[in-house]
Design a protein around this motif. Structure first.
Motif, PDB file in Angstrom:
ATOM      1  N   TRP A 184      10.032 -60.086   9.138  1.00 46.52           N
ATOM      2  CA  TRP A 184      10.403 -60.849  10.328  1.00 46.52           C
ATOM      3  C   TRP A 184       9.786 -62.237  10.346  1.00 46.52           C
ATOM      4  O   TRP A 184       8.813 -62.511   9.654  1.00 46.52           O
ATOM      5  N   ALA A 185      10.381 -63.093  11.177  1.00 46.35           N
ATOM      6  CA  ALA A 185       9.844 -64.426  11.471  1.00 46.35           C
ATOM      7  C   ALA A 185      10.161 -64.732  12.929  1.00 46.35           C
ATOM      8  O   ALA A 185      11.324 -64.942  13.286  1.00 46.35           O
ATOM      9  N   GLN A 187       9.404 -67.482  15.605  1.00 50.53           N
ATOM     10  CA  GLN A 187       8.941 -68.861  15.503  1.00 50.53           C
ATOM     11  C   GLN A 187       8.877 -69.530  16.881  1.00 50.53           C
ATOM     12  O   GLN A 187       9.844 -70.129  17.356  1.00 50.53           O
ATOM     13  N   TRP A 242      12.920 -68.589   6.066  1.00 47.37           N
ATOM     14  CA  TRP A 242      11.770 -67.683   6.057  1.00 47.37           C
ATOM     15  C   TRP A 242      12.089 -66.344   5.399  1.00 47.37           C
ATOM     16  O   TRP A 242      11.203 -65.679   4.860  1.00 47.37           O
ATOM     17  N   MET A 246       9.541 -63.514   3.195  1.00 48.53           N
ATOM     18  CA  MET A 246       9.132 -62.185   3.625  1.00 48.53           C
ATOM     19  C   MET A 246       9.942 -61.083   2.951  1.00 48.53           C
ATOM     20  O   MET A 246       9.398 -60.049   2.547  1.00 48.53           O
ATOM     21  N   HIS A 297      14.670 -62.167  13.144  1.00 51.33           N
ATOM     22  CA  HIS A 297      14.073 -63.456  13.475  1.00 51.33           C
ATOM     23  C   HIS A 297      14.436 -63.848  14.899  1.00 51.33           C
ATOM     24  O   HIS A 297      15.456 -63.418  15.441  1.00 51.33           O
ATOM     25  N   ASN A 309       3.541 -63.318  14.190  1.00 49.52           N
ATOM     26  CA  ASN A 309       4.774 -64.106  14.279  1.00 49.52           C
ATOM     27  C   ASN A 309       5.568 -64.115  12.973  1.00 49.52           C
ATOM     28  O   ASN A 309       6.672 -64.648  12.921  1.00 49.52           O
ATOM     29  N   HIS A 310       5.004 -63.546  11.907  1.00 53.03           N
ATOM     30  CA  HIS A 310       5.759 -63.351  10.675  1.00 53.03           C
ATOM     31  C   HIS A 310       5.095 -62.227   9.897  1.00 53.03           C
ATOM     32  O   HIS A 310       3.902 -61.930  10.104  1.00 53.03           O
ATOM     33  N   ASN A 324       0.945 -60.383   6.009  1.00 53.51           N
ATOM     34  CA  ASN A 324       1.476 -61.729   6.224  1.00 53.51           C
ATOM     35  C   ASN A 324       0.566 -62.753   5.552  1.00 53.51           C
ATOM     36  O   ASN A 324      -0.283 -62.384   4.736  1.00 53.51           O
TER      37      ASN A 324
END
Length: 427
Positions: A184-185, A187, A242, A246, A297, A309-310, A324
């Motif tokens: 995930w991201a 942002q 992103w 990941m 995301h 957050n990621h 991460n």
């Protein structure tokens, strides 16, 4: 010769030999001459990282925005670094005083510039995602193989120690059967992009050279520099920006390649009326034989899974490993395994990635690269599959042998349409 004199002389020669080898390693006799194409943002970070490697010199900068170009040349001059100035990247590739180029232009330029660079005999460090379409990635892989040059893709986490340690733990089997991998991201810094009118091309900007093979449009500041990422003409949004980072580790940890099927749902849920085209909220599911990989995301919020957050989470029967850029840890299922506290990052992934690129060039060994073109192509294609599933609103099935989907509508997205007289290069 007396025995003690012989031993003394032999020791001296051995020490001298060791010293000469050490000096040759730390200070190569022949400098590696590097040019940067695309000097803003990540390109500038890449250049500063590679200049930390002994024996690397920057000889040229190239950009279609003379305002940024002149700013960077001035900054280098303040560090006693003198470079040649180029606006047209083709002139860079003709220059025999350049051994390698860093390609850090918008995504829709990566294929043309990388392919032409290896044809010109240059080694290439190319930013991620490798290509802006599945077909581009295939062409780039073929070109790198044909012209036998080093091509490193900017997925720098592959050079970072804690990522390697985390994957080794995942593959140890301690987590038990892994049934789901989340990547995930989220942002929070990504705010709404307000709609702006088209304007005249700013002085110093060579807009036609910036557009290149993309559709001809009036100049709009929303589509220029960093914000190009959110428009289909030039990039693929967070799924490719992103996702290639990941999801690369999701695939690596599970030791898999192509999914059986791909589904995606999302949209512009956070900022429905802003200027961006790509979805600000997206969930994509990649199906494999006995587990799924899920991508998420969301723009404008930071509170992602596990309050990160990621990241990537490998969810096993015994516990979950969460990874991460800051580190990794294992969260156990109660009574099934021991927790592993946060193992923090201990190095600079970008610096190590550039060291690896330079070392591979000096060793002339593609196998030494941490992110070779094949790896960059694989994850860029994988991420593009997610975007194509979103754009078609269908569950798609990929045929690895035929290199296409089972759906004619989806196959229309396999290759970008080159315009303005440009053509997809041949490998």
């Amino acid at each position: 010769m007396k025995r003690k004199d012989f031993i003394r002389q032999a020791s001296f020669l051995a020490a001298s030999s060791f010293l000469l080898k050490a000096q040759a390693f730390s200070q190569p006799s022949k400098p590696l001459r590097v040019a940067l194409i695309g000097v803003n943002g990540m390109g500038w970070s890449n250049l500063n990282a590679i200049l930390k490697v002994p024996g690397v010199v920057c000889t040229a900068l190239c950009d279609v925005d003379e305002r940024v170009l002149d700013k960077r040349i001035k900054e280098l001059a303040e560090r006693k670094i003198t470079v040649k100035r180029f606006i047209d990247y083709n002139e860079v590739l003709k220059n025999d005083a350049i051994d390698a180029v860093i390609v850090a232009t918008p995504d829709h330029w990566h294929c043309l510039q990388m392919v032409e660079a290896v044809k010109a005999g240059k080694h290439v460090y190319v930013e991620k995602p490798l290509g802006n379409s599945i077909k581009e990635c295939e062409v780039m892989t073929a070109a790198a193989a044909k012209h036998d040059k080093m091509v490193q893709v900017g997925q720098w986490q592959r050079s970072q120690q804690h990522f390697k340690d985390a994957i080794a733990y995942v593959q140890s089997g301690k987590l038990g059967k892994i049934r789901l991998v989340k990547a995930w991201a989220y942002q929070g810094w990504m705010k709404s992009i307000p709609v702006k009118p088209d304007v005249s091309v700013p002085a110093g900007v060579h807009y036609d050279k910036w557009l290149g093979p993309a559709k001809k449009r009036p100049f709009n500041p929303n589509r220029f520099h960093f914000e190009f990422r959110w428009f289909w003409d030039y990039a693929g949004g967070l799924m490719t920006d992103w996702g290639v980072h990941m999801l690369d580790y999701a695939l690596m940890g599970m030791n898999v390649s192509n999914p059986k099927s791909i589904m995606a749902a999302g949209g512009k849920f956070a900022y429905p009326d802003d200027a961006a085209e790509t979805p600000d909220t997206l969930t994509t599911v990649f199906e494999f034989d006995d587990f799924n990989i899920q991508w998420e995301h969301a723009n404008g919020i930071d509170l992602g899974p596990y309050e990160r957050n990621h990241g990537v989470a490998f969810i096993g029967n015994n516990g979950t490993l969460v990874l991460n850029r800051q580190g990794w840890e294992v969260i156990p299922e109660k009574g099934r395994m021991e927790a592993v506290p946060l193992q923090k990052s201990v190095d600079s992934g970008l610096d190590k990635h550039m060291e690896n690129f330079v070392e591979a060039i000096r060793k002339n060994d593609k196998k030494h690269l941490h992110a070779p073109v094949e790896a960059g192509a694989h994850i860029a294609i994988f991420s593009q599959m997610g975007n194509i599933a979103y754009r078609t609103k269908k569950k798609l099935f990929w045929d690895s042998d035929k290199r296409k989907f089972d759906d004619p509508e989806a196959n229309k997205f396999l290759a970008a349409t080159y315009q303005n007289g440009y053509k997809l290069p041949e490998g």
